[in-house]
Design a protein around this motif. Structure first.
Motif, mmCIF file in Angstrom:
data_model
loop_
_atom_site.group_PDB
_atom_site.id
_atom_site.type_symbol
_atom_site.label_atom_id
_atom_site.label_comp_id
_atom_site.label_asym_id
_atom_site.label_seq_id
_atom_site.Cartn_x
_atom_site.Cartn_y
_atom_site.Cartn_z
ATOM 1 N N THR A 83 -66.562 -193.690 19.850
ATOM 2 C CA THR A 83 -66.449 -192.872 21.020
ATOM 3 C C THR A 83 -65.120 -192.070 21.238
ATOM 4 O OG1 THR A 83 -67.522 -194.796 21.935
ATOM 5 C CG2 THR A 83 -66.660 -193.269 23.552
ATOM 6 N N CYS A 84 -65.365 -190.795 21.755
ATOM 7 C CA CYS A 84 -64.279 -189.790 22.181
ATOM 8 C C CYS A 84 -64.290 -189.728 23.601
ATOM 9 C CB CYS A 84 -64.393 -188.566 21.359
ATOM 10 S SG CYS A 84 -64.220 -189.086 19.554
ATOM 11 N N ALA A 85 -63.323 -188.961 24.222
ATOM 12 C CA ALA A 85 -63.207 -188.416 25.353
ATOM 13 C C ALA A 85 -63.715 -187.122 25.091
ATOM 14 C CB ALA A 85 -61.778 -188.402 25.959
ATOM 15 N N ASN A 86 -63.703 -186.319 24.561
ATOM 16 C CA ASN A 86 -64.244 -185.192 24.395
ATOM 17 C C ASN A 86 -64.982 -185.200 22.940
ATOM 18 O OD1 ASN A 86 -63.203 -183.508 26.389
ATOM 19 N ND2 ASN A 86 -62.302 -182.032 24.960
ATOM 20 N N TYR A 87 -65.975 -184.597 22.958
ATOM 21 C CA TYR A 87 -66.582 -184.483 21.607
ATOM 22 C C TYR A 87 -66.369 -183.014 21.077
ATOM 23 C CZ TYR A 87 -69.072 -188.943 21.572
ATOM 24 O OH TYR A 87 -69.180 -190.311 21.635
ATOM 25 N N CYS A 88 -65.428 -182.915 20.006
ATOM 26 C CA CYS A 88 -65.070 -181.530 19.674
ATOM 27 C C CYS A 88 -66.108 -181.251 18.725
ATOM 28 C CB CYS A 88 -63.562 -181.939 18.797
ATOM 29 S SG CYS A 88 -62.290 -182.671 19.731
ATOM 30 N N ARG A 89 -66.414 -179.953 18.781
ATOM 31 C CA ARG A 89 -67.735 -179.415 18.042
ATOM 32 C C ARG A 89 -67.171 -179.160 16.584
ATOM 33 N NH1 ARG A 89 -70.423 -181.424 21.692
ATOM 34 N NH2 ARG A 89 -72.133 -180.694 20.205
ATOM 35 N N HIS A 90 -66.155 -179.309 16.231
ATOM 36 C CA HIS A 90 -65.835 -178.901 14.890
ATOM 37 C C HIS A 90 -65.229 -180.304 14.125
ATOM 38 C CE1 HIS A 90 -61.913 -179.225 17.317
ATOM 39 N NE2 HIS A 90 -61.398 -179.826 16.283
ATOM 40 N N CYS A 91 -65.639 -181.408 14.918
ATOM 41 C CA CYS A 91 -65.315 -182.827 14.348
ATOM 42 C C CYS A 91 -65.881 -183.021 13.007
ATOM 43 C CB CYS A 91 -65.833 -183.895 15.214
ATOM 44 S SG CYS A 91 -65.457 -185.566 14.705
ATOM 45 N N ASN A 92 -65.046 -183.456 11.743
ATOM 46 C CA ASN A 92 -65.744 -183.908 10.642
ATOM 47 C C ASN A 92 -66.307 -185.200 10.746
ATOM 48 O OD1 ASN A 92 -63.279 -185.431 10.643
ATOM 49 N ND2 ASN A 92 -62.387 -184.712 8.784
ATOM 50 N N PHE A 96 -71.278 -189.568 13.149
ATOM 51 C CA PHE A 96 -71.324 -190.945 13.615
ATOM 52 C C PHE A 96 -71.821 -190.843 15.210
ATOM 53 C CE2 PHE A 96 -67.658 -192.005 10.683
ATOM 54 C CZ PHE A 96 -68.607 -192.790 9.696
ATOM 55 N N TRP A 97 -71.604 -189.720 15.805
ATOM 56 C CA TRP A 97 -71.808 -189.569 17.325
ATOM 57 C C TRP A 97 -73.014 -190.472 18.066
ATOM 58 C CZ3 TRP A 97 -70.311 -183.746 18.560
ATOM 59 C CH2 TRP A 97 -68.940 -183.534 18.310
ATOM 60 N N LYS A 98 -74.237 -190.137 17.121
ATOM 61 C CA LYS A 98 -75.402 -190.710 17.547
ATOM 62 C C LYS A 98 -75.803 -192.060 17.151
ATOM 63 C CE LYS A 98 -78.711 -188.391 19.263
ATOM 64 N NZ LYS A 98 -79.261 -188.209 20.660
ATOM 65 N N SER A 128 -58.371 -195.073 13.686
ATOM 66 C CA SER A 128 -58.918 -193.734 13.907
ATOM 67 C C SER A 128 -60.441 -193.987 14.718
ATOM 68 C CB SER A 128 -59.098 -192.948 12.639
ATOM 69 O OG SER A 128 -59.480 -191.762 12.865
ATOM 70 N N GLY A 129 -61.018 -192.842 14.515
ATOM 71 C CA GLY A 129 -62.251 -192.967 15.227
ATOM 72 C C GLY A 129 -63.258 -191.808 14.820
ATOM 73 N N GLY A 130 -63.733 -191.349 15.832
ATOM 74 C CA GLY A 130 -63.617 -191.778 17.314
ATOM 75 C C GLY A 130 -62.261 -191.568 17.716
ATOM 76 N N ASP A 131 -62.073 -191.979 19.007
ATOM 77 C CA ASP A 131 -60.609 -192.203 19.499
ATOM 78 C C ASP A 131 -60.253 -193.641 19.872
ATOM 79 O OD1 ASP A 131 -58.141 -191.835 20.904
ATOM 80 O OD2 ASP A 131 -58.691 -189.721 21.264
ATOM 81 N N PRO A 132 -59.352 -194.026 19.377
ATOM 82 C CA PRO A 132 -58.905 -195.628 19.612
ATOM 83 C C PRO A 132 -58.467 -195.578 21.017
ATOM 84 C CG PRO A 132 -58.008 -194.724 17.697
ATOM 85 C CD PRO A 132 -58.579 -193.551 18.084
ATOM 86 N N SER A 160 -55.386 -189.906 17.639
ATOM 87 C CA SER A 160 -55.687 -189.758 18.970
ATOM 88 C C SER A 160 -55.676 -188.448 19.467
ATOM 89 C CB SER A 160 -55.088 -190.566 20.149
ATOM 90 O OG SER A 160 -55.717 -190.394 21.269
ATOM 91 N N ARG A 161 -56.697 -187.700 20.163
ATOM 92 C CA ARG A 161 -56.578 -186.374 20.635
ATOM 93 C C ARG A 161 -56.338 -186.592 22.282
ATOM 94 N NH1 ARG A 161 -59.846 -180.851 20.415
ATOM 95 N NH2 ARG A 161 -57.909 -179.673 20.557
ATOM 96 N N MET A 162 -56.048 -187.678 22.676
ATOM 97 C CA MET A 162 -56.000 -187.994 23.813
ATOM 98 C C MET A 162 -54.724 -187.118 24.641
ATOM 99 S SD MET A 162 -58.316 -189.729 25.535
ATOM 100 C CE MET A 162 -59.305 -191.088 25.175
ATOM 101 N N THR A 188 -51.537 -186.551 16.791
ATOM 102 C CA THR A 188 -52.573 -185.973 17.701
ATOM 103 C C THR A 188 -53.051 -184.619 17.042
ATOM 104 O OG1 THR A 188 -52.915 -185.276 19.882
ATOM 105 C CG2 THR A 188 -50.810 -184.936 19.079
ATOM 106 N N GLN A 189 -53.978 -183.846 17.986
ATOM 107 C CA GLN A 189 -54.631 -182.673 17.445
ATOM 108 C C GLN A 189 -54.535 -181.757 18.654
ATOM 109 O OE1 GLN A 189 -58.952 -181.239 16.478
ATOM 110 N NE2 GLN A 189 -58.685 -183.195 15.698
ATOM 111 N N PHE A 190 -53.528 -180.797 18.634
ATOM 112 C CA PHE A 190 -53.449 -179.580 19.531
ATOM 113 C C PHE A 190 -54.030 -178.545 18.606
ATOM 114 C CE2 PHE A 190 -50.333 -182.309 21.605
ATOM 115 C CZ PHE A 190 -50.868 -181.955 22.766
HETATM 116 S S1 SF4 Z 1 -62.852 -188.097 16.146
HETATM 117 FE FE1 SF4 Z 1 -61.291 -186.563 16.799
HETATM 118 S S2 SF4 Z 1 -61.936 -184.582 16.057
HETATM 119 FE FE2 SF4 Z 1 -63.777 -186.047 16.367
HETATM 120 S S3 SF4 Z 1 -64.702 -185.735 18.269
HETATM 121 FE FE3 SF4 Z 1 -63.342 -187.375 18.410
HETATM 122 S S4 SF4 Z 1 -61.224 -186.549 19.095
HETATM 123 FE FE4 SF4 Z 1 -62.510 -184.952 18.536
#
Ligand code: SF4
Length: 321
Positions: A83-92, A96-98, A128-132, A160-162, A188-190
């Protein structure tokens, strides 16, 4: 056709989640707002591109325990949630999302911890994750404590991208708890300077104030940050808030992310521009993550102008033994 109808096929493959905070940063009247590009689903995600794979790093093939990736001898990465707060469209890891979690956190964690406990060479565990940080403080502490209790685990890291997408998640209580697990590193990821807001600055500073170093891993993304001026602005912004620019990842050939990929030559041109203008402290390492133990390979090339500079200063090198 209404927009929601148009993107329905994308959502059935890759769901959408955007925090109200991140949504508020988007300039609604800009057609290609760089923050919108990172979180609003796009039909290009479901167009089939050659040479792309859902898992180009073969992470799924490097899991000795469910969702524990062990690619390097000294560290292991635990995918503690999808699970993530935002689903980044570029996520590698958008593959897993579904997929639903196969078992409870306790069950998954138990298997991961057992594997790490039986692997004395592993000195660092990366959550890692997802976002811990989508877990509440209690669950997150249970995960940290389980790995910290293993005698040979010397360092913990959280990815975490929080701070960029939901900086309010970084609270005093969270920081007080995290402090107990130092040495703890926070990555993090800015990806764009517009993400470095007053709230994001406060979140990073709160972590730093309890002795947790914060580093940044950006991804080079087409139309988001693939201009030297944008990247320079981002790096200066990170340096100003004491966040170390650590890696700039070349966007991997992940299925559903092809429209974000740039040419490696463009990445090298950007890096050369940056090298000429930015202090070394603000420069990330431009890397490609490769499958298996090859890992993160620095992408380096000597451009014509660097070669000329070196030639011009040949005497300098000739004077060394
Ligand atoms: S794992 Fe990281 S890059 Fe992927 S959607 Fe979640 S926050 Fe975004």
């Amino acid at each position: 056709m209404p927009w929601a109808e148009k993107i329905r096929p994308v959502l059935s493959a890759y769901p959408m989640a955007i925090t109200p905070y991140y949504l508020s940063l988007i300039q609604q009247d800009e057609e290609n707002d760089p923050l919108a590009l990172q979180c609003i689903p796009d039909l290009k995600e479901i167009s089939v591109l050659p040479n792309s794979s859902a898992d180009p790093l073969n992470e799924d093939g490097c899991m000795p325990a469910p969702k524990l990736i062990h690619r390097y001898p000294d560290r292991a990465l635990a995918i503690v949630t999808k699970t993530c707060a935002n689903y980044c469209r570029h996520c590698n890891r958008k593959r897993f999302w579904k997929t639903p979690e196969a078992s409870t956190l306790k069950n998954r964690l138990g298997k991961m911890v057992r594997y790490v406990a039986d692997s004395p060479k592993v000195r660092e565990v990366i959550l890692s994750g997802g976002d811990p940080l989508t877990y509440d403080d209690g669950k997150l502490e249970m995960i940290l404590a389980s790995f910290a209790a293993i005698r040979h685990v010397e360092v913990l890291r959280i990815g975490s991208r929080m701070p960029a997408v939901l900086p309010m998640r970084i609270t005093k209580d969270l920081c007080r708890m995290l402090k107990r697990y130092r040495p703890l590193w926070f990555n993090t990821q800015f990806n764009h300077p517009a993400e470095i807001t007053a709230d994001a600055t406060r979140a990073c500073n709160m972590l730093q104030e309890v002795g947790i170093p914060v580093s940044n891993q950006s991804v080079l993304l087409k139309d988001v940050n693939d201009k030297p001026a944008v990247m320079q602005h981002l790096l200066y912004g990170l340096q100003k808030i004491s966040v170390r620019p650590y890696y700039l990842f070349h966007c991997e050939p992940v299925k559903g992310c092809g429209h974000f990929r740039t040419d490696i030559r463009e990445g090298l041109t950007i890096m050369e521009e940056l090298r000429r203008h930015c202090s070394g402290l603000a420069l990330p390492q431009y890397v490609a993550d490769l499958p298996g133990q090859a890992g993160k390979v620095p992408i380096l090339a000597l451009s014509k102008s660097i070669k000329n500079d070196l030639k011009e200063h040949q005497d300098f090198f000739d004077n060394f033994e």
